[in-house]
Design a protein around this motif. Structure first.
Motif, PDB file in Angstrom:
ATOM      1  N   ARG A 123      25.773   1.314 -25.398  1.00 27.42           N
ATOM      2  CA  ARG A 123      24.952   2.472 -25.765  1.00 27.42           C
ATOM      3  C   ARG A 123      24.862   3.497 -24.640  1.00 27.42           C
ATOM      4  NH1 ARG A 123      19.867  -0.223 -29.122  1.00 27.42           N
ATOM      5  NH2 ARG A 123      21.029  -0.661 -31.052  1.00 27.42           N
ATOM      6  N   SER A 124      24.977   3.050 -23.405  1.00 24.83           N
ATOM      7  CA  SER A 124      24.928   4.001 -22.290  1.00 24.83           C
ATOM      8  C   SER A 124      26.109   4.965 -22.349  1.00 24.83           C
ATOM      9  CB  SER A 124      24.900   3.256 -20.951  1.00 24.83           C
ATOM     10  OG  SER A 124      26.141   2.634 -20.662  1.00 24.83           O
ATOM     11  N   PHE A 125      27.276   4.493 -22.834  1.00 28.57           N
ATOM     12  CA  PHE A 125      28.427   5.380 -23.018  1.00 28.57           C
ATOM     13  C   PHE A 125      28.167   6.347 -24.175  1.00 28.57           C
ATOM     14  CE2 PHE A 125      30.327   2.168 -20.425  1.00 28.57           C
ATOM     15  CZ  PHE A 125      31.380   2.785 -19.772  1.00 28.57           C
ATOM     16  N   HIS A 126      27.605   5.807 -25.252  1.00 32.73           N
ATOM     17  CA  HIS A 126      27.304   6.633 -26.420  1.00 32.73           C
ATOM     18  C   HIS A 126      26.324   7.741 -26.058  1.00 32.73           C
ATOM     19  CE1 HIS A 126      26.723   7.776 -30.519  1.00 32.73           C
ATOM     20  NE2 HIS A 126      25.495   7.290 -30.603  1.00 32.73           N
ATOM     21  N   GLU A 127      25.298   7.390 -25.324  1.00 38.55           N
ATOM     22  CA  GLU A 127      24.284   8.370 -24.939  1.00 38.55           C
ATOM     23  C   GLU A 127      24.836   9.405 -23.961  1.00 38.55           C
ATOM     24  OE1 GLU A 127      21.256   5.794 -23.489  1.00 38.55           O
ATOM     25  OE2 GLU A 127      20.712   5.068 -25.497  1.00 38.55           O
ATOM     26  N   ALA A 128      25.842   8.993 -23.181  1.00 40.06           N
ATOM     27  CA  ALA A 128      26.464   9.925 -22.238  1.00 40.06           C
ATOM     28  C   ALA A 128      27.595  10.720 -22.878  1.00 40.06           C
ATOM     29  CB  ALA A 128      26.995   9.147 -21.034  1.00 40.06           C
ATOM     30  N   LEU A 129      27.779  10.563 -24.196  1.00 35.31           N
ATOM     31  CA  LEU A 129      28.812  11.276 -24.954  1.00 35.31           C
ATOM     32  C   LEU A 129      30.220  10.932 -24.479  1.00 35.31           C
ATOM     33  CD1 LEU A 129      27.110  14.790 -25.229  1.00 35.31           C
ATOM     34  CD2 LEU A 129      26.897  12.826 -26.775  1.00 35.31           C
ATOM     35  N   LYS A 130      30.410   9.671 -24.088  1.00 34.13           N
ATOM     36  CA  LYS A 130      31.717   9.195 -23.657  1.00 34.13           C
ATOM     37  C   LYS A 130      32.329   8.340 -24.766  1.00 34.13           C
ATOM     38  CE  LYS A 130      30.505   9.158 -18.747  1.00 34.13           C
ATOM     39  NZ  LYS A 130      30.335   8.333 -17.517  1.00 34.13           N
ATOM     40  N   PRO A 131      33.651   8.429 -24.985  1.00 38.90           N
ATOM     41  CA  PRO A 131      34.278   7.718 -26.096  1.00 38.90           C
ATOM     42  C   PRO A 131      34.329   6.204 -25.901  1.00 38.90           C
ATOM     43  CG  PRO A 131      35.938   8.771 -24.748  1.00 38.90           C
ATOM     44  CD  PRO A 131      34.613   9.260 -24.230  1.00 38.90           C
ATOM     45  N   VAL A 132      34.272   5.511 -27.037  1.00 36.72           N
ATOM     46  CA  VAL A 132      34.331   4.049 -27.053  1.00 36.72           C
ATOM     47  C   VAL A 132      35.360   3.617 -28.097  1.00 36.72           C
ATOM     48  CG1 VAL A 132      33.048   1.912 -27.432  1.00 36.72           C
ATOM     49  CG2 VAL A 132      31.893   3.875 -26.379  1.00 36.72           C
ATOM     50  N   GLY A 133      36.217   2.666 -27.743  1.00 36.37           N
ATOM     51  CA  GLY A 133      37.184   2.113 -28.682  1.00 36.37           C
ATOM     52  C   GLY A 133      36.950   0.621 -28.869  1.00 36.37           C
ATOM     53  N   LEU A 134      37.023   0.158 -30.116  1.00 35.43           N
ATOM     54  CA  LEU A 134      36.880  -1.261 -30.424  1.00 35.43           C
ATOM     55  C   LEU A 134      38.001  -1.663 -31.367  1.00 35.43           C
ATOM     56  CD1 LEU A 134      33.780   0.181 -30.768  1.00 35.43           C
ATOM     57  CD2 LEU A 134      33.165  -2.232 -30.557  1.00 35.43           C
ATOM     58  N   MET A 135      38.500  -2.883 -31.217  1.00 33.26           N
ATOM     59  CA  MET A 135      39.627  -3.307 -32.049  1.00 33.26           C
ATOM     60  C   MET A 135      39.405  -4.698 -32.613  1.00 33.26           C
ATOM     61  SD  MET A 135      42.446  -3.845 -28.994  1.00 33.26           S
ATOM     62  CE  MET A 135      42.052  -2.252 -28.296  1.00 33.26           C
ATOM     63  N   CYS A 136      40.193  -5.006 -33.642  1.00 35.79           N
ATOM     64  CA  CYS A 136      40.190  -6.322 -34.282  1.00 35.79           C
ATOM     65  C   CYS A 136      38.808  -6.596 -34.886  1.00 35.79           C
ATOM     66  CB  CYS A 136      40.601  -7.377 -33.254  1.00 35.79           C
ATOM     67  SG  CYS A 136      40.949  -9.017 -33.928  1.00 35.79           S
ATOM     68  N   ILE A 137      38.151  -7.689 -34.517  1.00 32.49           N
ATOM     69  CA  ILE A 137      36.853  -8.059 -35.076  1.00 32.49           C
ATOM     70  C   ILE A 137      35.700  -7.370 -34.347  1.00 32.49           C
ATOM     71  CG2 ILE A 137      36.504 -10.069 -33.600  1.00 32.49           C
ATOM     72  CD1 ILE A 137      35.679  -9.801 -37.397  1.00 32.49           C
ATOM     73  N   ALA A 138      35.956  -6.800 -33.162  1.00 27.92           N
ATOM     74  CA  ALA A 138      34.882  -6.186 -32.380  1.00 27.92           C
ATOM     75  C   ALA A 138      34.112  -5.096 -33.120  1.00 27.92           C
ATOM     76  CB  ALA A 138      35.439  -5.642 -31.058  1.00 27.92           C
ATOM     77  N   PRO A 139      34.731  -4.321 -34.030  1.00 22.16           N
ATOM     78  CA  PRO A 139      33.966  -3.280 -34.729  1.00 22.16           C
ATOM     79  C   PRO A 139      32.818  -3.790 -35.600  1.00 22.16           C
ATOM     80  CG  PRO A 139      36.295  -2.746 -34.788  1.00 22.16           C
ATOM     81  CD  PRO A 139      36.190  -4.139 -34.248  1.00 22.16           C
ATOM     82  N   VAL A 140      32.685  -5.096 -35.809  1.00 20.45           N
ATOM     83  CA  VAL A 140      31.511  -5.572 -36.553  1.00 20.45           C
ATOM     84  C   VAL A 140      30.228  -5.205 -35.816  1.00 20.45           C
ATOM     85  CG1 VAL A 140      32.730  -7.465 -37.686  1.00 20.45           C
ATOM     86  CG2 VAL A 140      31.555  -7.901 -35.504  1.00 20.45           C
ATOM     87  N   MET A 141      30.328  -4.926 -34.528  1.00 16.11           N
ATOM     88  CA  MET A 141      29.146  -4.557 -33.746  1.00 16.11           C
ATOM     89  C   MET A 141      28.776  -3.086 -33.891  1.00 16.11           C
ATOM     90  SD  MET A 141      29.652  -6.747 -30.200  1.00 16.11           S
ATOM     91  CE  MET A 141      31.386  -6.346 -29.927  1.00 16.11           C
ATOM     92  N   VAL A 142      29.654  -2.295 -34.486  1.00 13.58           N
ATOM     93  CA  VAL A 142      29.463  -0.847 -34.542  1.00 13.58           C
ATOM     94  C   VAL A 142      28.124  -0.424 -35.158  1.00 13.58           C
ATOM     95  CG1 VAL A 142      30.293   1.235 -35.750  1.00 13.58           C
ATOM     96  CG2 VAL A 142      31.860  -0.120 -34.348  1.00 13.58           C
TER      97      VAL A 142
END
Length: 221
Positions: A123-142
């Protein structure tokens, strides 16, 4: 100045940690693109240890950070010491460790919870407007990390897609060589080994994800 990407790992090995090919392909593409990276992992016990020859659980305990250090050739830091300010973006490879050690989706499905240190770091990246990439099963956390209506893909698995929807996210089916981009949240996801039949096939979507994360850094800086 080279962009620096944090790569958050969950161990080493598809069944109980980070998927090895997904991680290596991520690091390869970052290196090919002239970006720097730092591998990071929680310093805590894994949910369990799986014998990757038999698929059976083993009667031993291993540490997430220590196991992830195998993938990073020892160049890794404790998640507790990592600071968002030191990076331009964040990528989370998949593997069942993402669903077992970073969160408990593998056990609880849509009723899952995410490690608090993972929540705070992502969330610190999200709040700082920095991009985040997730792959495979990790996007279940989105949905829990980025909020309701956040858009992602894990490929075409209907049960996992339903769980993402149940948690408030919006799932979009994607092919193995494709990515899903949520520009509002500066979020990029790809199916990787949720669909890939081999390492070359997996590389297509993973390379596209890395390229898009780096492109977002340039676009929004």
């Amino acid at each position: 100045m080279a962009k620096k990407i944090a790569v958050l790992l969950s161990g080493c090995g598809v069944y109980d940690g980070s998927e090895i090919y997904e991680t290596v392909l991520t690091l390869l593409r970052l290196d090919q693109s002239g970006a720097e990276y730092q591998c990071i992992a929680p310093n805590d016990a894994m949910m369990h240890v799986i014998n990757h020859m038999t698929g059976e659980e083993m009667s031993e305990s291993r540490n997430i950070l220590v196991e992830a250090a195998r993938l990073a050739r020892g160049n890794i830091i404790d998640l507790a010491e990592a600071k968002q300010e030191d990076f331009d973006g964040l990528i989370l490879p998949g593997g069942f460790g993402a669903a077992k050690n970073l969160c408990d989706f593998a056990v609880k499905g849509a009723d899952m919870s995410i490690r608090q240190d993972v929540i705070e770091f992502v969330r610190s990246f999200h709040e700082a407007l920095k991009p985040v990439g997730l792959m495979c099963i990790a996007p279940v956390m989105v949905p829990q990390l980025f909020g309701e209506k956040s858009v992602c893909t894990i490929g075409t698995d209907p049960s996992v897609a339903e769980a993402i929807t149940a948690m408030g996210g919006e799932h979009q089916d994607r092919a193995v060589d494709d990515i899903c981009v949520d520009p509002v949240n500066k979020l990029v996801t790809t199916p990787a080994y949720m669909l890939a039949g081999g390492i070359f096939e997996a590389s297509k979507g993973i390379f596209a994800l890395v390229d898009e994360v780096l492109s977002m850094i340039k676009k929004y800086n």
